[in-house]
Design an enzyme around this catalytic site. Sequence first.
Site, short mmCIF file in Angstrom:
data_model
loop_
_atom_site.label_atom_id
_atom_site.label_comp_id
_atom_site.label_asym_id
_atom_site.label_seq_id
_atom_site.Cartn_x
_atom_site.Cartn_y
_atom_site.Cartn_z
N HIS A 101 0.82 -1.23 0.00
CA HIS A 101 0.00 0.00 0.00
C HIS A 101 0.85 1.27 0.00
CE1 HIS A 101 -3.69 -2.19 0.47
NE2 HIS A 101 -3.35 -2.68 1.65
N ASP A 125 -2.61 -10.59 -2.42
CA ASP A 125 -3.19 -10.10 -1.17
C ASP A 125 -4.66 -9.73 -1.40
OD1 ASP A 125 -2.04 -8.76 1.63
OD2 ASP A 125 -3.81 -7.71 0.85
N HIS A 153 -6.19 -7.25 -0.50
CA HIS A 153 -6.34 -5.82 -0.77
C HIS A 153 -5.52 -5.44 -1.99
CE1 HIS A 153 -6.89 -6.49 3.59
NE2 HIS A 153 -7.89 -5.62 3.45
N ASP A 191 -4.28 -12.84 3.58
CA ASP A 191 -5.60 -12.43 4.08
C ASP A 191 -6.71 -12.84 3.10
OD1 ASP A 191 -4.65 -10.57 2.27
OD2 ASP A 191 -4.79 -8.86 3.64
ZN ZN Z 1 -4.18 -7.23 2.70
#
Ligand code: ZN
Length: 305
Positions: free
Chosen positions: A123, A159, A161, A246
């Site tokens: 991120h 991931d 996200h 995740d």
């Molecule tokens: Zn994540």
Amino acid sequence: MNKVGYIYDDVFLLHEPPAGHPDSPDRLQSINSSLKAVDLWGRLAHLKPRKALPEDLALAHTPEAIERIRSMGAGEVDPDTYASVESFNAASYAAGAVMEAVEQCRSNGMRRVFCAVRPPGHHAEADSAMGFCLFNNVAVGARHAQRIGYNKVFIIDFDAHHGNGTQHIFEEDDTVFYFSTHQHPYYPETGKDMERGRGKGEGFTYNVPILAGSGNKDYLAVYQDILPGVVQRFGPDIILVSAGYDIHANDPHANIRVTHEGIHGIVRSILTSAEVPIVFVLEGGYDLPSLCDSVKITIEEMLRP
Ligand SMILES: [Zn+2]
């Protein structure tokens, strides 16, 4: 010899967000214990990270972003992201772990390396830390790989996200391909399928948004049926993987329903997608038993001839 490199250092435990934060030092300690319990630990080539210097971090970040983390001491970077006193040091080694991994591939003939690092990275934007991430470990590693002679780098980010930082850092670049599957709509809200890169980099970003509740079937359709062709068309010299666990069904921070079997299939597809060195870099994964099992599955697959 089919040694898999494993890069870890206790320095990664010194990044200490407040108690109760999902990215706790326990994550790495649990992974290490679980690898020891089944004797995967003894089959790995244990390597140490180097420390990324500010000029190395500058391969992916602005000088201001680097200096902000270096000088801030302990505190809140954004509502999700914290630094403790040693976080700059830990984050410098986390990025340096990926640098060391690509060096090991380039100079020592290592073909597969797992970087067990924290804080995570995908991120982090060029100019700001974000979403538990201080510096973008994979992005620094990709640029370092190019600095030591790998021309074309393919990044796979599974991931749950979207790796907004990684996408943005490379979106105008046709020498670094960014391929991501991620829950969408969801944090950080980037990663729509029409985001395909810009300028010279148009067509070198490939996003596959995945609906909440999706599981093995949806993921394997992407990783078995789509990924290999995309990798082959690009023709990378090295592959870096933002390995975020995740996506596991038990993870409390996303709503993807991938099981052990799905992790196995995703990793297998990645490992067979090209005959080039492949470096896995830990991103998310917050349910400790599932995280440990997922890393074990990944390493078992990496050790397979
Ligand atoms: Zn994540």
